[in-house]
Write a protein that holds these residues in place. Structure first.
Motif, short mmCIF file in Angstrom:
data_model
loop_
_atom_site.label_atom_id
_atom_site.label_comp_id
_atom_site.label_asym_id
_atom_site.label_seq_id
_atom_site.Cartn_x
_atom_site.Cartn_y
_atom_site.Cartn_z
N ALA A 1 47.17 -25.69 -13.62
CA ALA A 1 46.13 -24.79 -14.13
C ALA A 1 44.78 -25.25 -13.61
O ALA A 1 44.43 -26.42 -13.72
CB ALA A 1 46.13 -24.81 -15.66
N THR A 2 44.03 -24.33 -13.01
CA THR A 2 42.71 -24.63 -12.47
C THR A 2 41.68 -23.93 -13.35
O THR A 2 41.75 -22.73 -13.55
CB THR A 2 42.57 -24.10 -11.03
N VAL A 3 40.75 -24.72 -13.88
CA VAL A 3 39.65 -24.13 -14.65
C VAL A 3 38.39 -24.32 -13.82
O VAL A 3 38.05 -25.43 -13.44
CB VAL A 3 39.51 -24.82 -16.03
N LEU A 4 37.72 -23.23 -13.51
CA LEU A 4 36.51 -23.29 -12.68
C LEU A 4 35.31 -23.00 -13.55
O LEU A 4 35.16 -21.90 -14.09
CB LEU A 4 36.61 -22.27 -11.54
N ARG A 5 34.47 -24.02 -13.69
CA ARG A 5 33.25 -23.84 -14.49
C ARG A 5 32.13 -23.43 -13.55
O ARG A 5 31.56 -24.27 -12.85
CB ARG A 5 32.89 -25.15 -15.19
N PHE A 6 31.83 -22.14 -13.54
CA PHE A 6 30.83 -21.63 -12.62
C PHE A 6 29.43 -21.76 -13.20
O PHE A 6 29.21 -21.47 -14.37
CB PHE A 6 31.10 -20.15 -12.32
N ALA A 7 28.50 -22.15 -12.34
CA ALA A 7 27.08 -22.04 -12.68
C ALA A 7 26.74 -20.55 -12.65
O ALA A 7 27.54 -19.75 -12.16
CB ALA A 7 26.26 -22.81 -11.66
N PRO A 8 25.58 -20.14 -13.17
CA PRO A 8 25.23 -18.72 -13.09
C PRO A 8 25.33 -18.21 -11.65
O PRO A 8 24.91 -18.88 -10.72
CB PRO A 8 23.80 -18.68 -13.59
N PHE A 9 25.88 -17.00 -11.50
CA PHE A 9 26.06 -16.43 -10.17
C PHE A 9 24.74 -15.89 -9.65
O PHE A 9 23.92 -15.39 -10.42
CB PHE A 9 27.07 -15.29 -10.21
N ILE A 10 24.58 -15.99 -8.34
CA ILE A 10 23.41 -15.37 -7.72
C ILE A 10 23.79 -14.99 -6.30
O ILE A 10 24.83 -15.42 -5.80
CB ILE A 10 22.18 -16.32 -7.77
N GLY A 11 22.98 -14.21 -5.67
CA GLY A 11 23.27 -13.76 -4.32
C GLY A 11 22.77 -12.34 -4.16
O GLY A 11 22.34 -11.71 -5.13
N SER A 12 22.82 -11.84 -2.92
CA SER A 12 22.24 -10.53 -2.67
C SER A 12 22.97 -9.45 -3.46
O SER A 12 22.39 -8.44 -3.83
CB SER A 12 22.30 -10.23 -1.17
N ALA A 13 24.28 -9.65 -3.73
CA ALA A 13 25.05 -8.60 -4.39
C ALA A 13 25.34 -8.89 -5.86
O ALA A 13 26.04 -8.13 -6.51
CB ALA A 13 26.37 -8.41 -3.65
N ALA A 14 24.79 -9.97 -6.39
CA ALA A 14 25.12 -10.34 -7.77
C ALA A 14 24.31 -9.50 -8.76
O ALA A 14 23.13 -9.24 -8.53
CB ALA A 14 24.84 -11.81 -7.99
N HIS A 15 24.94 -9.08 -9.82
CA HIS A 15 24.24 -8.37 -10.89
C HIS A 15 24.62 -9.01 -12.21
O HIS A 15 25.67 -8.72 -12.75
CB HIS A 15 24.60 -6.89 -10.90
N THR A 16 23.80 -9.90 -12.68
CA THR A 16 24.07 -10.55 -13.96
C THR A 16 22.80 -10.45 -14.79
O THR A 16 21.76 -9.97 -14.33
CB THR A 16 24.42 -12.03 -13.77
N THR A 17 22.90 -10.94 -16.03
CA THR A 17 21.73 -10.94 -16.90
C THR A 17 20.58 -11.68 -16.23
O THR A 17 19.43 -11.24 -16.28
CB THR A 17 22.10 -11.66 -18.20
N LEU A 18 20.89 -12.82 -15.61
CA LEU A 18 19.84 -13.63 -15.01
C LEU A 18 19.23 -12.95 -13.79
O LEU A 18 18.01 -12.98 -13.61
CB LEU A 18 20.43 -14.98 -14.58
N THR A 19 20.06 -12.33 -12.96
CA THR A 19 19.49 -11.69 -11.77
C THR A 19 18.61 -10.53 -12.19
O THR A 19 17.58 -10.30 -11.58
CB THR A 19 20.59 -11.19 -10.82
#
Lengths: 361, 339
Positions: free
Chosen positions: A175-193
């Protein structure tokens, strides 16, 4: 240990951009025969093109038990973890339902699937909580000091708890658990972006949180590798380096709007109830305490280093240039103008002095 | 001769010797300082010709350079094009803003003298352990200025601070930007294993909040967490004794109920605070001496980081060294407010 890639992969949460892109990427990999998307919601039209190669099952996690066995699923990628309540999909209640209950049911189904060879779960660095007593850099072994206030962070803790239970009961499945930091990038759409895309960015008065981001493309690469290769364990996924919040705002050419912590929460709460933003206590805690993680384990195990936080953020800025007012080019022009002005004034003053000195007997 | 070297030659310095005639090097834009010390009214050598600026390049316009550098700095800050490390340390801001301000206190107010700077390692990790005093932790700031200015490698000291510092808005960010972080073993070990010079004051609030009557008496050293962090990373420990900080805000009394009400470890009453209001925050101009002691190697003890006996003994050794050095320094400085 590198085993043969799984033939049948089930991806949950394909109605959201990240889940859809993961599914599309896996479907494009010739080593994988079949990619099935499992989601109770119909993917929006914008994502349909991505999902052309992906078989879709419109069902929630309760139907997973039957589906996994029928499909002969060999790998499950659990992406149906949402970081903010979505007003169109039932708000916080539905978010918790999906995150916690959904994960519980999905893992129960995965546990009952005999041919399962791999489980990949999306988690978040929010698992570390937020407190001023925390160490500056979190490693995968750091335990949160208290149960976090934010709803997403609490969900993440529950999800990771279920994964621990799954590991105990199915030790044969990596089992792999990936703890991602907040996503960013030209195509990212998150609360932070969305927050950084506005001309004014609200910040907390007297606080300058250290932020880390991960580029969406790098996140996809890590997800892809964890499906194809065997990387059991928990990994922080983030871009190396740190941007201070104030620095990030300046780099984006935005103007920071510092609000006292209480006002900050109140304003965000008002915006939330009006349906403008979905910024919760998770973001407040992030903006007060910041969060930096150590990615040594990821780099060593995957042999892949995500691009740095600054590079990922620059990519985001390049795509969102129209809201910026204080750009680097304008600042440079202003610097040149002021310097030239000062030089001119001094030169005139020196000339006058020289001429006055010359006139004197 | 820089202003700082010149200051060190003045009488009142503990190591004062008659100045030797130095070869003058005229630095453009400097305040004129007597290049050749005119002792007893005559110079040993005739003053040499002042070096002429390059004829081709024309006279260097110092003010133009300063204005240009200042504007470039402002532009870099406003555009966010500077680097911050994982702990939030901003070296550019520290060197350009914080240290010049602290230097005024360091040179002109406290007339700080530093001994044994050669004991601070020139590269690689190091743990500088000092005595804590002075109500507000000015001694930590002066220590970081001392190491930055006096050490040949111009090293930055990364301080470990109490969580109270990081709870308070503004103060927490000033601390982080100047290179400090929360005093906890993961951070200390991470800094030391990445080759940084870490500064710690194991007495904590017991040290800075003690009464004036207890001055220069080292308080308890806690559990010796700093020693186990150093042992685990094999980092040498450099004890340092700081004399002078005890007199800046002499605590005559501590109003405990008020401290509890405000949520601070102590509420000091000094001869000037709170009677004079904000004026009471001006520190008294005591004379400061900072002595670094020979480093204690720990690389051979890495396996004993969890052995309480080893940790305790080493902490005790550091404590004794600092206490003994404090007493030595006090003899060098008979008058706390002398030159």
């Amino acid at each position: 240990m590198v085993t043969s890639p799984p033939r049948v992969v089930v991806v949950t949460g394909v109605s959201r951009p990240l889940g859809a892109r993961v599914a599309a990427r896996l479907a494009a990999d010739p080593r994988i025969e079949r990619v099935v998307g499992l989601d109770p919601h119909e993917p929006p039209p914008a994502l349909q093109a991505d999902l052309a190669e992906v078989e879709l099952i419109r069902a929630d996690a309760r139907a997973a038990v039957g589906a996994f066995i029928d499909l002969g699923a060999e790998a499950v990628v659990h992406m149906a973890v949402s970081s903010a309540p979505d007003a169109q999909r039932g708000g916080r209640q539905a978010m918790k339902e999906q995150n916690v209950i959904g994960t519980m049911q999905l893992l129960a189904a995965a546990q009952a699937t005999p041919h399962l060879r791999k489980l990949v779960v999306r988690s978040s660095t929010a698992a570390y909580g937020a407190s001023f007593r925390d160490p500056a850099v979190f490693t995968e072994d750091t335990e949160p000091r208290a149960v976090p206030r934010g709803s997403f962070a609490r969900d993440i803790l529950d999800i990771e708890g279920y994964v621990r239970g799954f590991r105990r009961r199915r030790p044969d499945v990596p089992a792999t658990v990936l703890r991602f930091a907040p996503f960013i990038g030209s195509a990212a759409h998150t609360t932070l972006t969305r927050l950084f895309a506005q001309p004014f960015v609200p910040t907390v008065f007297g606080r300058d949180a250290r932020l880390q981001f991960v580029h969406v493309d790098d996140a996809l690469e890590v997800l892809h590798r964890s499906v194809i290769e065997d990387h059991p364990g928990t990994f922080n996924v983030a871009g190396a380096g740190v941007l201070a919040l104030s620095q990030a705002v300046r780099r984006a050419g935005r103007v920071a709007l510092p609000l006292p912590e209480g006002t900050f929460s109140a304003v965000l709460g008002m915006a939330r109830s009006l349906g403008i933003g979905q910024i919760g206590l998770d973001q407040v805690d992030l903006f007060v305490h910041g969060r930096v993680v150590d990615t040594t384990r990821l780099v060593n195990e995957f042999g892949f280093a995500p691009r740095t936080t600054a590079e990922a953020f620059d990519d985001f800025i390049a795509a969102h240039a129209n809201g910026s007012s204080l750009t680097a080019a304008r600042l440079e022009a202003a610097e040149k103008a002021i310097l030239d002005g000062i030089r001119r004034v001094r030169a005139t003053a020196a000339d006058e002095k020289a001429s006055v000195g010359g006139d004197a007997p | 001769m820089s202003q700082h070297e010149y200051r060190d030659m003045l009488p009142g310095h503990a190591d004062f010797t008659l100045p030797k005639p130095a070869t003058p090097a005229r630095v453009n834009g400097r305040r004129p300082i007597p290049e050749v010390p005119q002792m007893n009214g005559h110079a040993d050598e005739p003053p040499p010709e002042p070096t002429k600026p390059d004829e081709q390049a024309g006279p260097i316009d110092v003010w133009d350079q300063r204005v240009a550098a200042g504007l470039a700095f402002l532009r870099r800050r406003l555009a966010g094009t500077y680097a911050v490390d994982d702990f939030g340390f901003d070296p550019e801001l520290t060197d350009a803003v914080f240290h010049p301000l602290l230097r005024v206190l360091y040179h002109d107010w406290f007339r700080t003298e530093v001994f044994g700077i050669e004991h601070v390692p020139a590269d690689g990790g190091g743990l500088v352990v000092g005595n804590h005093s002075g109500t507000l932790a000015l001694d930590a700031l002066m220590l970081s200025v001392a190491i930055r200015d006096q050490h040949p490698a111009e090293r930055h000291l990364r301080l470990l601070g109490a969580d109270l510092v990081f709870r308070v808005p503004f103060m927490s960010e000033l601390a982080r930007k100047s290179g400090a972080t929360v005093a906890c073993n993961p951070d200390a070990e991470r800094l030391m294993s990445s080759g940084q010079l870490v500064g710690v004051f194991p007495e904590g609030f017991k040290g800075i909040g003690k009464r004036f009557a207890d001055r220069y008496k080292l308080q308890r050293f806690g559990r010796g967490g700093f020693v186990s962090a150093a042992l685990r990373t094999g980092t040498p420990i450099v004890p340092v004794a700081i004399v002078g900080a005890e007199e800046i805000y002499p605590i005559l009394a501590d109003i405990k109920p008020l401290a509890r009400l405000l949520g601070v470890p102590y509420f000091p009453v000094t001869p000037t605070f709170p009677w004079l209001g904000p004026l009471g925050l001006v520190p008294l101009p005591s004379k400061w001496l900072i002595q670094f002691c020979p480093p204690i190697p720990t690389a051979h003890l890495t396996d004993h980081a969890d052995d309480p006996m080893v940790v305790y003994n080493l902490a005790d050794q550091v404590r004794e060294t600092i206490q003994a050095t404090l007493l030595e320094l006090l003899e060098k400085r008979p008058d706390p407010f002398g030159l």
